[in-house]
Each structure stands twice: as structure tokens, then as C-alpha cells.
Enzyme design. Structure first.
Site, PDB file in Angstrom:
ATOM      1  N   GLU A   1       0.711  -1.236  -0.395  1.00  0.00           N
ATOM      2  CA  GLU A   1       0.313   0.061  -0.059  1.00  0.00           C
ATOM      3  C   GLU A   1       0.606   1.409  -0.187  1.00  0.00           C
ATOM      4  O   GLU A   1       0.409   1.984  -0.730  1.00  0.00           O
ATOM      5  CB  GLU A   1      -0.710   0.268   1.261  1.00  0.00           C
ATOM      6  CG  GLU A   1      -2.114  -1.006   0.981  1.00  0.00           C
ATOM      7  CD  GLU A   1      -2.971  -0.568  -0.152  1.00  0.00           C
ATOM      8  OE1 GLU A   1      -2.967   0.850  -0.572  1.00  0.00           O
ATOM      9  OE2 GLU A   1      -3.711  -1.909  -0.334  1.00  0.00           O
TER      10      GLU A   1
ATOM     11  N   CYS B   1     -19.610  -2.546 -17.267  1.00  0.00           N
ATOM     12  CA  CYS B   1     -19.386  -2.106 -15.970  1.00  0.00           C
ATOM     13  C   CYS B   1     -20.631  -2.577 -14.997  1.00  0.00           C
ATOM     14  O   CYS B   1     -21.921  -2.490 -15.273  1.00  0.00           O
ATOM     15  CB  CYS B   1     -19.250  -0.344 -16.055  1.00  0.00           C
ATOM     16  SG  CYS B   1     -19.816  -0.177 -13.932  1.00  0.00           S
TER      17      CYS B   1
END
Length: 350
Positions: free
Chosen positions: A37, A210
Site C-alpha cells: 500500500e 461495468c
DNA sequence: GATGCGTGGAA
DNA sequence: TTTCCAAGCAT
């Protein structure tokens, strides 16, 4: 109360269409998740992969990282940019060892107290490793949410970000959904980023692919690319001139550790004071052709000043403890700014 | 609230 | 060539 329409579809879509084989996935080890991260802050996945492998190989645990020398950490980080991340990474590892018994805290609120971990990174770690119901809000999520809800507010404003954080937190999977699918928080967190990175892209979004197309207001309006709205103050790119003294003596080069503040903080660099060589009694350096190093907010124009001193019995004197004569064959162990590395390697950075 | 912080890739 | 910006954070 949110409908869970978004969360449920994102979770299910992520399982079959998301990214599930990245090197830092398929683990709940907070150390690895945290490391990835931090590296991924403002940095694309393809850039991070090799760095991540090298770090895990060299520092397999938070303890090994905490025990390392900061110079070695920065050397491994060199080329990845935003070097405060590496300094905070090291400071964070030491804090985890010293104050948290070598185990990362589980709660996002506790993670956020650690150096280099902000609200979004803390939430990502807590969601991936422990399934905590906390929202991330990175560039991907901002784009997805502003499109999904057709939010035309300027996302550079604090008030807009406050609103986006509220919306993001409202949309995380419900307790009910998590009961049915225990990995829902990890799937949702990953899925929002995957959707933004692979489908809901800045240019030419693939709305037909999507999973939430039929509920997306920007799609309904037919103008997904109008979101997010971001004011741009266009200014001329400032130019910063930088002199670099390229001084070599008998197979050694003089390097100088940069202060932690400012660009390339903590890295080893060629000295910026070109008078050093005369102060060391080695004569005057000669300017080489300048070249530009482009950064986002300014253009750096670098002028190398070259001096090779061939004295047989040089004592390798320095003027302060931040300077060091480094064998050219040992340069690989030093974290150098990209253009300095290129210069010393004889590569044209123009 | 605004600014500084790296590098590489895409348009 | 230039601009934008990518899994943001600290000050």
C-alpha cells in the site's frame, strides 16, 4: 442508509473480473499488505511489482526492516520516487516493533497514527487483513463515486472530499452482506480500485463492461468523462537550476547525503556546491552540457561540473560527515536520484 | 487550505 | 512536446 446495490455488485464483479493475482494479494499478512500500500501511493501497479519483490526478499518481516540501516532502505527504494515514503516506512517499522510488540495494530484508527499511513492506506490494510468496515478514498474510488452519483463538485476542495468520504463510508458492505460473504470488505475494497483502474478509467471508460452501468448517473447522462470535476490552475512550469559536482579520484566518486527535507531527501547525491573541489585542493571543475530532468511541478536543469583527479596518493578527505568517497564499483549499494544514477552510468538523461 | 514531494506512462 | 496523473501523506 445505502442500498448495498453498489457494494453487492462490486463484490461479485471483483471475484470474477477483478485483479486477484497481484504479488501482494492472497495474503492477510499486514506487513506485506502495508508494504504494498505504501509503494502504491501515487504509483502505478506495474512500477511497483519489481520493487515489492526485492523488498520482501531483502526484508521478509517488519522486524528485519526495523533493524535495517535507513541507507539500505533508501537504496532499495531508489527510482520509485517520493522518498519520504521510504523514510516513513522505516520509521513505521521501528514504531511497530517498539510500541506495538512487532505486530501491526488491527484497527484503521490505530494504523493511521503510524508514520506514512493516512486514512485511505489505514482503511485498505484494515479491510484487507481484518475485514474492518472502513472506506478507502483514492483516485480510483473518487472517479467511480463521482460518476456513479454524478457529483459535479470540484474534488480539489476540502468540502468535496469530506462529502466523498461520507459517501464512501456509506457504501461499504453492510453487516448483513459481510455475514453472507465474509470476504466482502476485501472484495469491495479491491473491487472499487479494480473498477477504477480497468473499467471506469479517466479516458474512454468501458461502461459496457461495468457491473453498475445501469445505476450510474454519469452513464445515464452520457458524459462519464466529465467526472470528476477538477479545477486546474495553469501556471508556467518553474525551472530550478542545479549544479552537480562530478568529482572522481582513483576509482572513487564524492557523494553527499541530502537532508531529509526537500527533493530526494535522504538519498546520496553528487555535491551541489561546485567549490568543494577547490576547497579540497583538487583544482577547478569544468562545466558539462546541461540537461533537463522533468518533474510534475517543475523542470530541473542540471549542470554537471566534472573533475577527475589522478593523484596516486589521495587521502580521500571530506569536508563534513555527510560526504563520502564511494568506490565506483560500490555505487549499486547507494540510493541515488534517477538523473544522478543515469549521469554516473554514462546514460544520457535528455 | 495550499504546497511539496519522483518517476513513468498515456494521450 | 506538453500535460496530466497514478492504490496519498505530511506539513
Amino acid at each position: 442508509m445505502a442500498t448495498q446495490r453498489l457494494a453487492l455488485r462490486i463484490v461479485n464483479w471483483q471475484r470474477t473480473h477483478g485483479r486477484n493475482e497481484l504479488p501482494w494479494q492472497n495474503t492477510r499478512d499486514p506487513y506485506r499488505v502495508w508494504l504494498s500500500e505504501i509503494m502504491l501511493q501515487q504509483t502505478q501497479v506495474t512500477t511497483v511489482i519489481d520493487y515489492y519483490h526485492r523488498f520482501v526478499e531483502r526484508f521478509p518481516s517488519v522486524k528485519s526492516l526495523a533493524n535495517a540501516d535507513i541507507d539500505e532502505v533508501l537504496a532499495l527504494w531508489a527510482g520509485l520516487g517520493y522518498y519520504a515514503r521510504a523514510r516513513n516506512l522505516h520509521a513505521c517499522a521501528k514504531t511497530v516493533v517498539d510500541l506495538w510488540q512487532g505486530e501491526f495494530p488491527e484497527l484503521a484508527a490505530d494504523l493511521e497514527t503510524l508514520p506514512g499511513i493516512g486514512a485511505s492506506t489505514a482503511a485498505a490494510i484494515a479491510a484487507f487483513c481484518h475485514g474492518q468496515r472502513v472506506a478507502i478514498l483514492d483516485g480510483n474510488v473518487k472517479r467511480v463515486l463521482t460518476r456513479y452519483f454524478a457529483i459535479r463538485d470540484d474534488i480539489t476542495l476540502t468540502a468535496t472530499n469530506r462529502r466523498l468520504w461520507e459517501i464512501a463510508q456509506n457504501e461499504v458492505p453492510s453487516h448483513q452482506l459481510i455475514s453472507a460473504q465474509p470476504d466482502a470488505m476485501a472484495r469491495y475494497t479491491q473491487g472499487m480500485m479494480d473498477l477504477g483502474a480497468t473499467v471506469c478509467t479517466r479516458h474512454k471508460p468501458k461502461c459496457k463492461q461495468c457491473p453498475v452501468q445501469q445505476h450510474c448517473l454519469a452513464n445515464e447522462l452520457g458524459v462519464p468523462e466529465e467526472f470528476p470535476v477538477k479545477t486546474v490552475k495553469r501556471r508556467d512550469k518553474p525551472v530550478r537550476d542545479l549544479n552537480l559536482l562530478w568529482l572522481t579520484v582513483n576509482g572513487h566518486v564524492l557523494l553527499e547525503k541530502r537532508p531529509d527535507q526537500g527533493i530526494w531527501g535522504g538519498l546520496w547525491c553528487l555535491p551541489t556546491d561546485t567549490n568543494i573541489c577547490s576547497q579540497l585542493g583538487l583544482g577547478a571543475a569544468v562545466p558539462m552540457a546541461s540537461f533537463a530532468h522533468e518533474l510534475t511541478h517543475f523542470r530541473m536543469v542540471i549542470t554537471p561540473w566534472r573533475l577527475h583527479h589522478a593523484a596516486a596518493s589521495q587521502t580521500f578527505q571530506t569536508l563534513n560527515k555527510n560526504q563520502r568517497w564511494v568506490p565506483l564499483l560500490s555505487l549499486d549499494g547507494y540510493g541515488l536520484p534517477k538523473p544522478v544514477r543515469a549521469l554516473l552510468a554514462g546514460i544520457d538523461d535528455r
